[in-house]
Design a protein around this motif. Structure first.
Motif, PDB file in Angstrom:
ATOM      1  N   ALA A   1      -1.701   6.936   7.351  1.00 44.00           N
ATOM      2  CA  ALA A   1      -1.106   6.632   6.046  1.00 44.00           C
ATOM      3  C   ALA A   1      -1.830   5.462   5.387  1.00 44.00           C
ATOM      4  O   ALA A   1      -1.616   4.313   5.758  1.00 44.00           O
ATOM      5  N   GLY A   2      -2.682   5.761   4.436  1.00 47.75           N
ATOM      6  CA  GLY A   2      -3.435   4.711   3.743  1.00 47.75           C
ATOM      7  C   GLY A   2      -4.932   4.786   3.996  1.00 47.75           C
ATOM      8  O   GLY A   2      -5.693   4.012   3.434  1.00 47.75           O
TER       9      GLY A   2
ATOM     10  N   GLU B   1       0.878  -1.169   0.000  1.00 49.36           N
ATOM     11  CA  GLU B   1       0.000   0.000   0.000  1.00 49.36           C
ATOM     12  C   GLU B   1       0.918   1.222   0.000  1.00 49.36           C
ATOM     13  O   GLU B   1       1.651   1.460   0.960  1.00 49.36           O
TER      14      GLU B   1
ATOM     15  N   THR C   1       2.328  -1.380  12.963  1.00 50.12           N
ATOM     16  CA  THR C   1       0.867  -1.494  12.981  1.00 50.12           C
ATOM     17  C   THR C   1       0.587  -2.668  12.049  1.00 50.12           C
ATOM     18  O   THR C   1       1.476  -3.067  11.295  1.00 50.12           O
TER      19      THR C   1
ATOM     20  N   LEU D   1     -10.593   2.901   6.204  1.00 54.73           N
ATOM     21  CA  LEU D   1      -9.571   2.618   5.196  1.00 54.73           C
ATOM     22  C   LEU D   1     -10.181   2.457   3.808  1.00 54.73           C
ATOM     23  O   LEU D   1      -9.460   2.194   2.838  1.00 54.73           O
TER      24      LEU D   1
ATOM     25  N   GLU E   1       0.844   4.614   0.156  1.00 51.55           N
ATOM     26  CA  GLU E   1       0.871   5.672   1.171  1.00 51.55           C
ATOM     27  C   GLU E   1       1.328   5.116   2.515  1.00 51.55           C
ATOM     28  O   GLU E   1       1.994   5.784   3.292  1.00 51.55           O
ATOM     29  N   HIS E   2       0.909   3.875   2.755  1.00 43.93           N
ATOM     30  CA  HIS E   2       1.218   3.233   4.027  1.00 43.93           C
ATOM     31  C   HIS E   2       2.721   3.072   4.209  1.00 43.93           C
ATOM     32  O   HIS E   2       3.283   3.445   5.244  1.00 43.93           O
TER      33      HIS E   2
ATOM     34  N   HIS F   1      -9.843   4.783  11.911  1.00 43.14           N
ATOM     35  CA  HIS F   1      -9.616   5.036  10.482  1.00 43.14           C
ATOM     36  C   HIS F   1     -10.583   4.279   9.597  1.00 43.14           C
ATOM     37  O   HIS F   1     -10.728   3.070   9.730  1.00 43.14           O
TER      38      HIS F   1
ATOM     39  N   GLU G   1      -2.081  -3.473   9.697  1.00 35.65           N
ATOM     40  CA  GLU G   1      -3.026  -3.492   8.575  1.00 35.65           C
ATOM     41  C   GLU G   1      -2.600  -4.460   7.480  1.00 35.65           C
ATOM     42  O   GLU G   1      -3.434  -5.144   6.876  1.00 35.65           O
ATOM     43  N   THR G   2      -1.304  -4.513   7.197  1.00 33.38           N
ATOM     44  CA  THR G   2      -0.854  -5.280   6.033  1.00 33.38           C
ATOM     45  C   THR G   2      -0.963  -6.784   6.281  1.00 33.38           C
ATOM     46  O   THR G   2      -1.535  -7.506   5.464  1.00 33.38           O
TER      47      THR G   2
ATOM     48  N   ASN H   1      -8.948   0.805   0.183  1.00 38.51           N
ATOM     49  CA  ASN H   1      -7.502   0.890  -0.106  1.00 38.51           C
ATOM     50  C   ASN H   1      -6.752  -0.395   0.217  1.00 38.51           C
ATOM     51  O   ASN H   1      -6.039  -0.941  -0.623  1.00 38.51           O
ATOM     52  N   PHE H   2      -6.893  -0.868   1.444  1.00 43.15           N
ATOM     53  CA  PHE H   2      -6.167  -2.078   1.813  1.00 43.15           C
ATOM     54  C   PHE H   2      -6.804  -3.318   1.171  1.00 43.15           C
ATOM     55  O   PHE H   2      -6.109  -4.274   0.842  1.00 43.15           O
TER      56      PHE H   2
END
Ligand SMILES: [Zn+2]
Ligand SMILES: [Zn+2]
Lengths: 483, 483
Positions: free
Chosen positions: B210-211, B84, B115, B236, B86-87, B234, B117-118, B239-240
């Protein structure tokens, strides 16, 4: 009935292939998954809920002994790990190293903690000045890493969750007492909360913790007869105190080294739960640790029956709220499918509520462990259900005790020993003259290891010869193949 | 009385040097210590007990919204972070990298999670197949690392503890609703449990995660007028889901991308507690989060009085067990020393029990927040003490509301804005035409950042011009210097 058959087919037979059965149950019950990083695991919500129950009950037991929680850093400077010679030798091969951070190469590589004796030793040296500061009784719940080549979910993964307790004391005696006290906490938790019978005792020199004076452990027998070390407690003597200079000014004006201990139980215990209690239909969870203690399955055929059934379900759910952990399965699956699903996931008691039950103001309770069915009046539920759960808890424990009894052997013949280990598995209790070389030879020849020298020894001492060396035996020891 | 003076002398004056005061209180109250690894902290038992209370209360609030807990791995493959755009841009500079493990160089460096998210995105892509699998509502309590150059205990450290929630939904609307729902959970926790008034709203484009599509936050005013972001949520968007291919088969037969959210609160919150409630004598802890809600100080002069006093102390302690968190200070220090010690450590209520109190079957209660003294009959204690603690909880909240009111300004003049930020600190509420360049210019010129665009906007929309650009304002925004 096709769904039922399908379910049964999907889980391997325990007796044919225990490890295949284990892996299928873990995945199918959605306890855990392999992570995209080799050797690491994802603990899924159903598995993590077991861990939360374990944490809550074990943490309460710690606090009853005046232990408090804290948090120490994830990263440990390489120089710390190197300070206790046996410790670094034991752990260095398994360490994951951070070498870059914030866009720069680090001057000194940092280890992801494989365990925290070193950084805690360094810290205690700063916190402890006087005998008035002692004892220090701290535990932390955290994640640790030990790089593993061959991994199994819960049993051996490169990252795992655990708690590690670290205490510091004025005297070696006091440290020894605390070491044994915490082992007793583990024993009580294992037997009372996890319904897993364990043998408590001392580890051999070969098997003790890297850097410890003495290691004690509790050993449990899994459903295939192999042993699982379910918790360990280490008397570190003055070893870490000397390496990290943990000294205190005693009331006699002398500066003295502290005696320290450490002790831990990990997410391995979830693997133990699965392997001790499970059967060919899947998991069986002891009520005290089960995420859901009761699953309610509503049953109706005609649409006309539905509302009365759901009304009764809601009433029962409300009645039990805060007393019993209840899951109502409102999914669109058939009742038969739900029975299999929740049996596979090990919920201790199933509650069926159908039109006839509504009419009788009763419910049908079905135990997971022995499938016994009991109709019971809704009015009696609030009292009866907690009792039934306690009965199931005790029954699981007794069944595991019985299984262990049937699979524990005593022999004075090494030939017989080898035969038992090779063909029957289980625990073998033998006379033993503590000897590290003999222990390694046995491991080489049979894959069995010395699990524990039980506290429970014959009155008046052991008579006779060591099973391997023929030297006068000094104790009885338990050997087994182990996870 | 020398001890009292000494105590007071040892803590810096809040008004003279707020950050010195903060650091002294954190160390002196034994909340936390710096670790031997740069930028990392040790959370000491007294600080960790606050975190345990926070965890318990916040976790219960999550579970009321059907969130369940799980655990995802510490290490994230570099390729995941890069997926991602921006992430990775936002987090890569702060990452700590594992490059060696098990004695070998790794083929791909692994990030210690800044963090998750990924890695969670990757996992959700495997778990989610159909709309029936949605929503997924998972939280995890864990440690994360973000390499920091300048650190302050609790407020900014390279490793910290937090919870990160990650949800997946069918629609963008549902994700938006969950994002706001979790912000509301944070608001309620902050105001009701931590007694910290917060302003809830949306972050600007510059300040969002970010993301993320949109970031919401709660912002609190510290005792020096600066802002602390106390929790973020957030949305998201897709995006993710697009980066990690999180798709589901919808009921219409179409494959669609999920919409995801994430939200977190961290050990920073403990820094917030200290800075919102503390005074020149040290900490003041809100009763719901205080490790000890009441400290009992036994008082006697003659040895003859001792046993009656200690008997009464034991009786009171037993009476309150399980109802109020009580600490009995049995150390050898003088009563005066103990008063100062526990005032400094922020215990909400002190209970003095001396010979006269025993005779009257009463105790003396002293509030930490306003030092009000009330004698009370022992018989009334069980009812009165929980009420008093609730009064203290409310009083702390009201005092913080009042302080924020006194230190919040509204202006249409940028000159006045600059003067307020430079001289008075506090929050400045201005008319604003959302403009990232103007925001950066203001930051450059005044060090103030756009903290939040409050949900609470003037009815009928904002009239007038943006304080910086003069363009027609679209909203009101809060600016402040921030931690
Ligand atoms: Zn069939
Ligand atoms: Zn004085």
């Amino acid at each position: 009935m096709d769904n039922e058959e399908k379910y049964v087919e999907e889980i391997a037979d325990q007796e044919d292939n225990f490890s295949k059965w284990y892996n299928q149950v873990v995945r199918k019950a959605e306890l855990a998954d392999y992570a995209p990083v080799r050797g690491c695991m994802i603990i899924r919500p159903y598995g993590y809920a077991i861990w939360e129950n374990l944490q809550r009950l074990l943490d309460a037991r710690f606090k009853e002994t005046d232990v408090v929680n804290a948090y120490f850093p994830l990263l440990i400077p390489r120089s710390f790990l190197e300070r206790e010679a046996e410790h670094v030798e034991g752990f260095a091969p398994e360490v994951a190293w951070v070498t870059r951070g914030g866009g720069e190469e680090l001057e000194e590589p940092l280890a992801i903690r494989p365990t925290s004796e070193t950084i805690i030793g360094h810290t205690y040296a700063k916190w402890i000045q006087s005998y008035r500061d002692l004892p220090v009784l701290i535990n932390q719940w955290n994640n640790v890493m030990r790089w593993e080549k061959r991994t199994t979910l819960f049993l051996r993964t490169s990252e795992f969750l655990w708690q590690e307790g670290h205490t510091a004391h004025r005297t070696l005696d006091e440290a020894e007492e605390r070491t044994k006290q915490m082992l007793e906490v583990y024993r009580a938790f294992a037997e009372e909360d996890a319904a897993i019978p364990v043998i408590a005792g001392r580890k051999s020199e070969n098997e003790k913790f890297a850097g410890a004076l003495r290691t004690y452990s509790i050993e449990a027998m899994m459903g295939d007869g192999k042993a699982l070390q379910a918790g360990t407690s280490h008397n570190l003597g003055n070893n870490f105190a000397k390496s990290f200079d943990i000294q205190y000014l005693d009331s006699d004006g002398q500066r003295k080294y502290c005696a320290t201990t450490s002790w831990g139980m990990s997410t391995r215990m979830i693997g133990g739960l699965i392997m001790v209690h499970g059967d060919s239909s899947g998991l069986i969870l002891p009520p005290r640790l089960a995420p859901y203690q009761v699953v309610i399955v509503p049953i109706w055929r005609k649409e006309a029956e539905k509302s009365a059934v759901l009304e009764q379900v809601a009433r029962v759910e409300k009645m039990l709220k805060g007393k019993v952990r209840v899951k109502v399965d409102m999914s669109e699956n058939t009742p038969g499918w739900k029975y299999n699903e929740w049996e596979m996931r090990g919920v201790p008691v199933r509650m069926e509520i159908g039109p006839r039950d509504v009419k009788n103001n009763s419910v049908m309770l079905v135990r997971r462990d022995n499938r016994a069915k009991t109709p019971i009046s809704v009015d009696a539920l609030e009292t009866h259900l907690p009792e039934l759960l306690e009965e199931v808890q005790q029954a699981l424990f007794q069944r595991a005790v019985e299984f262990r009894k049937q699979n524990t052997y005593a022999t004075d013949s090494y030939d017989e020993f080898k035969e038992i280990i090779a063909e029957k598995r289980g625990f073998v209790r033998v006379k033993w003259a503590e000897d590290s070389a003999a222990e390694l030879a046995i491991k080489e020849e049979t894959k069995a290891t010395l699990r524990v020298i039980p506290f429970d020894q014959p009155e008046g001492g052991v008579q006779g010869k060591c099973i391997y060396t023929g030297k006068p035996a000094t104790c009885e020891a338990i050997f087994a193949r182990a996870y």
